[in-house]
Motif scaffolding. Structure first.
Motif, mmCIF file in Angstrom:
data_model
loop_
_atom_site.group_PDB
_atom_site.id
_atom_site.type_symbol
_atom_site.label_atom_id
_atom_site.label_comp_id
_atom_site.label_asym_id
_atom_site.label_seq_id
_atom_site.Cartn_x
_atom_site.Cartn_y
_atom_site.Cartn_z
ATOM 1 N N GLN A 165 1.848 -2.844 1.731
ATOM 2 C CA GLN A 165 1.449 -3.449 2.905
ATOM 3 C C GLN A 165 2.877 -4.270 3.563
ATOM 4 O O GLN A 165 3.162 -4.101 4.786
ATOM 5 N N ILE A 166 3.594 -4.569 2.523
ATOM 6 C CA ILE A 166 5.066 -5.249 3.219
ATOM 7 C C ILE A 166 5.780 -4.016 3.787
ATOM 8 O O ILE A 166 6.495 -4.336 4.772
ATOM 9 N N ILE A 167 5.976 -3.036 3.075
ATOM 10 C CA ILE A 167 6.866 -1.859 3.569
ATOM 11 C C ILE A 167 6.130 -1.309 5.159
ATOM 12 O O ILE A 167 6.837 -1.050 6.195
ATOM 13 N N GLU A 168 4.842 -1.567 5.094
ATOM 14 C CA GLU A 168 4.063 -1.193 6.451
ATOM 15 C C GLU A 168 4.541 -2.201 7.547
ATOM 16 O O GLU A 168 4.741 -1.899 8.684
ATOM 17 N N LEU A 169 4.697 -3.249 7.093
ATOM 18 C CA LEU A 169 4.971 -4.483 7.999
ATOM 19 C C LEU A 169 6.306 -4.376 8.479
ATOM 20 O O LEU A 169 6.517 -4.542 9.912
ATOM 21 N N ARG A 170 7.282 -3.754 7.922
ATOM 22 C CA ARG A 170 8.677 -3.712 8.085
ATOM 23 C C ARG A 170 8.759 -2.543 9.248
ATOM 24 O O ARG A 170 9.260 -2.689 10.171
ATOM 25 N N ARG A 171 7.953 -1.492 8.963
ATOM 26 C CA ARG A 171 7.833 -0.472 9.921
ATOM 27 C C ARG A 171 7.392 -0.763 11.094
ATOM 28 O O ARG A 171 8.012 -0.288 12.363
ATOM 29 N N LEU A 172 6.663 -1.658 11.216
ATOM 30 C CA LEU A 172 5.782 -1.902 12.477
ATOM 31 C C LEU A 172 6.589 -2.975 13.354
ATOM 32 O O LEU A 172 6.440 -3.203 14.591
ATOM 33 N N LEU A 173 7.397 -3.685 12.816
ATOM 34 C CA LEU A 173 8.240 -4.709 13.583
ATOM 35 C C LEU A 173 9.548 -4.248 14.294
ATOM 36 O O LEU A 173 10.075 -3.300 13.591
ATOM 37 N N LYS A 174 9.712 -4.557 15.424
ATOM 38 C CA LYS A 174 10.686 -4.402 16.113
ATOM 39 C C LYS A 174 12.009 -4.957 15.235
ATOM 40 O O LYS A 174 11.850 -5.946 14.674
ATOM 41 N N PRO A 175 13.272 -4.665 15.768
ATOM 42 C CA PRO A 175 14.431 -5.536 14.974
ATOM 43 C C PRO A 175 14.436 -6.751 15.336
ATOM 44 O O PRO A 175 14.301 -7.176 16.778
ATOM 45 N N ASN A 176 14.578 -7.663 14.522
ATOM 46 C CA ASN A 176 14.403 -9.374 14.776
ATOM 47 C C ASN A 176 13.172 -9.504 15.262
ATOM 48 O O ASN A 176 12.978 -10.984 15.674
ATOM 49 N N LYS A 213 8.004 -19.409 -3.513
ATOM 50 C CA LYS A 213 9.040 -18.481 -4.122
ATOM 51 C C LYS A 213 8.350 -17.237 -4.037
ATOM 52 O O LYS A 213 9.150 -16.224 -3.909
ATOM 53 N N SER A 214 7.248 -16.923 -4.378
ATOM 54 C CA SER A 214 6.695 -15.377 -4.319
ATOM 55 C C SER A 214 6.787 -14.668 -2.803
ATOM 56 O O SER A 214 7.159 -13.603 -2.691
ATOM 57 N N ILE A 215 6.587 -15.724 -2.154
ATOM 58 C CA ILE A 215 6.384 -14.959 -0.461
ATOM 59 C C ILE A 215 8.175 -14.696 0.009
ATOM 60 O O ILE A 215 8.384 -13.557 0.281
ATOM 61 N N GLN A 216 8.752 -15.544 -0.549
ATOM 62 C CA GLN A 216 10.503 -15.414 -0.202
ATOM 63 C C GLN A 216 10.937 -14.160 -0.804
ATOM 64 O O GLN A 216 11.566 -13.418 -0.407
ATOM 65 N N LYS A 217 10.638 -14.316 -2.163
ATOM 66 C CA LYS A 217 11.210 -13.108 -2.915
ATOM 67 C C LYS A 217 10.618 -11.620 -2.500
ATOM 68 O O LYS A 217 11.368 -10.594 -2.518
ATOM 69 N N LEU A 218 9.192 -11.638 -2.528
ATOM 70 C CA LEU A 218 8.651 -10.431 -2.144
ATOM 71 C C LEU A 218 9.222 -9.500 -0.608
ATOM 72 O O LEU A 218 9.304 -8.623 -0.672
ATOM 73 N N PHE A 219 9.381 -10.627 0.346
ATOM 74 C CA PHE A 219 9.735 -10.080 1.632
ATOM 75 C C PHE A 219 11.371 -9.948 1.647
ATOM 76 O O PHE A 219 11.791 -8.934 2.326
ATOM 77 N N SER A 220 12.167 -10.872 0.846
ATOM 78 C CA SER A 220 13.608 -10.650 0.980
ATOM 79 C C SER A 220 13.709 -9.136 0.322
ATOM 80 O O SER A 220 15.028 -8.656 0.622
ATOM 81 N N GLU A 221 13.088 -8.734 -0.750
ATOM 82 C CA GLU A 221 13.316 -7.423 -1.201
ATOM 83 C C GLU A 221 13.141 -6.266 -0.211
ATOM 84 O O GLU A 221 13.735 -5.065 -0.459
ATOM 85 N N LYS A 222 12.621 -6.515 0.748
ATOM 86 C CA LYS A 222 12.378 -5.413 1.770
ATOM 87 C C LYS A 222 13.141 -5.820 3.026
ATOM 88 O O LYS A 222 12.803 -5.516 4.225
#
Length: 283
Positions: A165-176, A213-222
């Motif tokens: 899901q996090i990978i998919e969110l990154r795909r769908l977002l415009k830069p910034n 902490k979990s939100i910050q870490k999970l998303f920063s990895e992507k």
């Protein structure tokens, strides 16, 4: 998350609203989050949502509780659209994942946003269609489209595969582009007070239980950066009302109000509210 997870049993929780079954909450030490176990298979997960009381899939106003829910909801919708409009410096392309009956998108459309949404529940989609809001079943429908803002209002805790899901969110977002995630916080006072009766555990519909902490870490990895964390102060009252019902068999409005109020007051110092809005940005 790494495949080798450092897990320990945190507590046993019961599904109070549908099945009555018990589930473990496993604590992931590395990510400071809880995981519902066992996770129902995808082919049976839907049965745990089959309840006339699952409020995000209906527009019902049968009881005082449901009427109060919709009053607060109307106020909150305006605040949410104001938030995304400020972040984006005006309206743009918006995708709401898990849009329910479409009310957030209705409000965003009034503010000039170009709206898109997904919702897997057929009953909720039909109610959204009556408001002239067409919803896709999943984000794979948007293969060649990018969005300025993506919102998930109390949805991330429901997704079967968190990493995908996090990978998919990154795909769908415009830069910034901005990502808005709202989820319950198991470190809040009301969570500790109600313990296994805390309604926001909502097993097994809630598969993941997050901390800051979990939100910050999970998303920063992507490569998605956490910019700010905002409180959802009404959630402590709503969750406490349901928790009272699960714990004592009835909604004690006065007791729930007191617990919700104490939770918010304590969170002024601890910064651990019943639910948080996380504002994240694609790097």
């Amino acid at each position: 998350m790494n495949k080798k997870q450092n897990l320990e049993i945190y507590m046993i929780c019961k599904d109070h609203s549908v099945s009555g079954e018990e589930f473990q909450l496993l604590y992931n030490v590395d990510y400071d989050m809880l995981i519902t176990s066992p996770k129902p298979n995808d082919d049976v997960l839907g049965k745990y949502y089959e309840s006339k009381d699952y409020i995000s899939h209906t527009d019902a106003k049968r009881s005082l509780f449901e009427k109060l829910y919709h009053v607060v909801k109307s106020y909150s919708l305006r605040k949410k659209v104001k938030l995304i409009s400020r972040l984006n410096n005006g309206p743009g392309e918006l995708l709401d994942i898990g849009a329910g009956t479409g009310d957030f998108l209705v409000e965003a459309k009034k503010w000039g946003w170009n709206i898109f949404g997904t919702e897997p529940n057929s009953q909720a989609k039909k109610l959204a269609e009556q408001k002239e809001i067409g919803l896709a079943s999943e984000t794979s429908n948007y293969q060649n489209q990018k969005f300025d803002v993506i919102t998930m209002w109390h949805v991330l805790e429901h997704v079967p595969n968190l990493q995908n899901q996090i990978i998919e969110l990154r795909r769908l977002l415009k830069p910034n582009g901005h990502l808005i995630i709202a989820v319950p916080n198991f470190k809040s006072y009301d969570a500790k007070y109600y313990n296994s009766f805390w309604a926001a555990y909502d097993v097994p519909r809630h598969l993941w239980h997050f901390s800051k902490k979990s939100i910050q870490k999970l998303f920063s990895e992507k490569d998605i950066k956490l910019e700010k964390t905002l409180p959802m102060k009404f959630d402590s009252f709503y969750v406490s009302l349901l928790s009272e019902k699960y714990k004592n068999g009835k909604m004690n409005f006065l007791k729930a109000f007191w617990v919700g109020l104490r939770s918010n007051l304590k969170a002024k110092h601890s910064k651990e509210f019943s639910s948080h809005i996380y504002v994240l940005k694609k790097q």
